[in-house]
Enzyme design. Structure first.
Site, mmCIF file in Angstrom:
data_model
loop_
_atom_site.group_PDB
_atom_site.id
_atom_site.type_symbol
_atom_site.label_atom_id
_atom_site.label_comp_id
_atom_site.label_asym_id
_atom_site.label_seq_id
_atom_site.Cartn_x
_atom_site.Cartn_y
_atom_site.Cartn_z
ATOM 1 N N HIS A 145 0.818 -1.222 0.000
ATOM 2 C CA HIS A 145 0.000 0.000 0.000
ATOM 3 C C HIS A 145 0.853 1.274 0.000
ATOM 4 O O HIS A 145 0.307 2.370 -0.160
ATOM 5 C CB HIS A 145 -0.910 0.045 1.218
ATOM 6 C CG HIS A 145 -1.940 -1.042 1.262
ATOM 7 N ND1 HIS A 145 -2.744 -1.354 0.195
ATOM 8 C CD2 HIS A 145 -2.295 -1.895 2.259
ATOM 9 C CE1 HIS A 145 -3.542 -2.355 0.528
ATOM 10 N NE2 HIS A 145 -3.288 -2.704 1.777
ATOM 11 N N ASP A 181 -2.694 -10.391 -1.984
ATOM 12 C CA ASP A 181 -3.189 -9.874 -0.712
ATOM 13 C C ASP A 181 -4.651 -9.472 -0.914
ATOM 14 O O ASP A 181 -5.036 -9.013 -1.998
ATOM 15 C CB ASP A 181 -2.348 -8.668 -0.306
ATOM 16 C CG ASP A 181 -2.734 -8.090 1.042
ATOM 17 O OD1 ASP A 181 -2.003 -8.313 2.017
ATOM 18 O OD2 ASP A 181 -3.771 -7.396 1.113
ATOM 19 N N HIS A 183 -6.313 -7.012 -0.092
ATOM 20 C CA HIS A 183 -6.547 -5.596 -0.353
ATOM 21 C C HIS A 183 -5.808 -5.158 -1.622
ATOM 22 O O HIS A 183 -4.762 -5.705 -1.973
ATOM 23 C CB HIS A 183 -6.082 -4.748 0.839
ATOM 24 C CG HIS A 183 -6.736 -5.149 2.122
ATOM 25 N ND1 HIS A 183 -6.065 -5.840 3.105
ATOM 26 C CD2 HIS A 183 -8.009 -4.981 2.565
ATOM 27 C CE1 HIS A 183 -6.897 -6.077 4.113
ATOM 28 N NE2 HIS A 183 -8.076 -5.572 3.804
ATOM 29 N N ASP A 273 -4.346 -12.771 3.923
ATOM 30 C CA ASP A 273 -5.514 -12.178 4.575
ATOM 31 C C ASP A 273 -6.801 -12.368 3.788
ATOM 32 O O ASP A 273 -7.843 -11.833 4.158
ATOM 33 C CB ASP A 273 -5.285 -10.697 4.888
ATOM 34 C CG ASP A 273 -4.661 -9.916 3.753
ATOM 35 O OD1 ASP A 273 -4.398 -10.506 2.691
ATOM 36 O OD2 ASP A 273 -4.417 -8.714 3.931
#
Length: 373
Positions: A145, A181, A183, A273
């Site tokens: 991120h 991931d 996200h 995740d």
């Protein structure tokens, strides 16, 4: 398939203290017992332990990481941002400092942050130097991120982006980044959004933008800009997508685009995740699903890059189950059959849940990758 993976590790990453509170928020006076921040040292300790103690241990070669230099960080981050992070992380006292509402540094975080970035660079250098074909940087905090001048989502420096840029600087003509991931890998996207030499692919939940630190939507129409148009691929999947949807996304989107792009190196942002037991994901991916992801990626690396593959550890916040899911991923990468029983998976897999979402991604990409689809 690779029969060995070199695991790059630096214990200094454990010293990044994210503290405790109400999950990722500040402490609440209403609660008797605060929780550890989800991105904390125990999750990585468990991952390392399962890999060292589990059936896959014989195929892993453990190697030392190192500290990154500030000059290396500025290959993808602005010098002013690096300076700002260092000032906060080296400030005296005991108080944590919040870079965003979820992302914190504390006194003493600077060296762990350098260790995380440097260990990823050590992994990519080992592959490019011919010391190994596949390398995995087991680091924290995650990095995907982190944008050129902005922290986000627990991430301070962009590890997959640093690895990809290092490979380009060392002469790899085309580098692909594949991120599973749960996200959106918005930071990696932002680093290469106007470039055609680095293909960025992110498989993630359809969460959209989440504020000033994450203005990118992660939607299929975020395709890149200018020369980079078509070289940024976002595969949004609905919440609860499950094992079959992730495998379908790899087979129907990731594999065709990678085959058309023909990278010389694949960098993978590896998060766990998306599991059914992760409070940050809830995408219902089980150990079997992560094994399939590893097997598909390992096969693509063998086909396209001679096995050259670098993985950076990203999310995974169900501190026990994420470690088991990483073990399953690694066995898949090695082309081994699953050897650990899944201790807690029981959510049914809806095998059609991702179909419409994947069709939308393919439709958005088709004009830019006519030979892939």
């Amino acid at each position: 398939m690779n029969d060995r993976i070199h695991m790059f590790w630096d214990a200094r990453v454990l010293d990044h203290d994210t503290g405790s509170g109400f999950w990722e928020a500040a402490p609440s006076a209403l609660l008797a017992e605060p929780e550890l921040h989800p991105e904390s040292a125990p999750r990585i300790r468990n991952m390392k332990a399962v890999l060292e103690r589990g059936p896959v241990a014989d195929a892993l070669v453990w190697r030392a990481g190192r500290l990154a230099t500030e000059g290396e960080l500025t290959s993808v981050h602005s010098a002013s941002y690096v300076k700002e992070v260092r000032a906060l992380a080296e400030r005296g006292g005991t108080r944590r400092h919040w870079l965003t509402s979820t992302t914190t540094v504390a006194p003493g975080s600077w060296e762990p942050l350098l260790a995380a970035a440097g260990t990823c660079l050590a992994a990519v250098d080992a592959v490019l130097d011919g010391e190994c074909s596949a390398a995995y940087a087991l680091v924290r905090p995650p990095g995907h991120h982190a944008q050129p001048a902005r922290a986000d989502g627990y991430c301070v420096f962009g590890h997959a982006a640093l690895a990809a840029q290092r490979a380009r600087e060392r002469g790899v003509e085309r580098v692909a980044v594949v991120d599973w991931d749960v996200h959106h890998g918005n930071g990696t996207q932002e680093c290469f959004y106007d470039r055609a030499d680095v293909l960025t692919v992110s498989l993630h939940m359809a969460h959209g933008a989440w504020g000033a630190s994450h203005p990118q939507t992660g939607a299929p129409d975020e395709l890149g800009r200018g020369a980079g148009t078509g070289f940024n691929v976002n595969v949004e999947l609905p919440v609860g997508a499950g094992d079959r949807a992730y495998a379908d996304a790899f087979e129907r989107v990731v594999a065709p685009v990678l085959r058309a792009f023909r990278p010389g190196l694949i960098v993978a942002a590896s998060g766990q995740d998306a599991s059914a037991f992760d409070a940050n994901g809830r995408h219902n991916v089980t150990m079997a699903g992560f094994h399939r992801i590893g097997a598909l990626l390992g096969g693509l690396a063998a086909e396209l890059t001679g096995g050259r593959l670098v993985l950076t550890q990203e999310g995974g916040y169900a501190r026990s189950y994420a470690a088991y899911c990483l073990h399953a991923t690694v066995e898949g990468l090695l082309g081994r059959a699953p050897s650990l029983p899944d201790p807690i998976a029981y959510v049914p897999d809806d095998v059609t849940r991702g179909d419409a979402a994947i069709d939308r991604v393919r439709a958005a990409l088709a004009p830019h990758w006519p030979t892939a689809f």
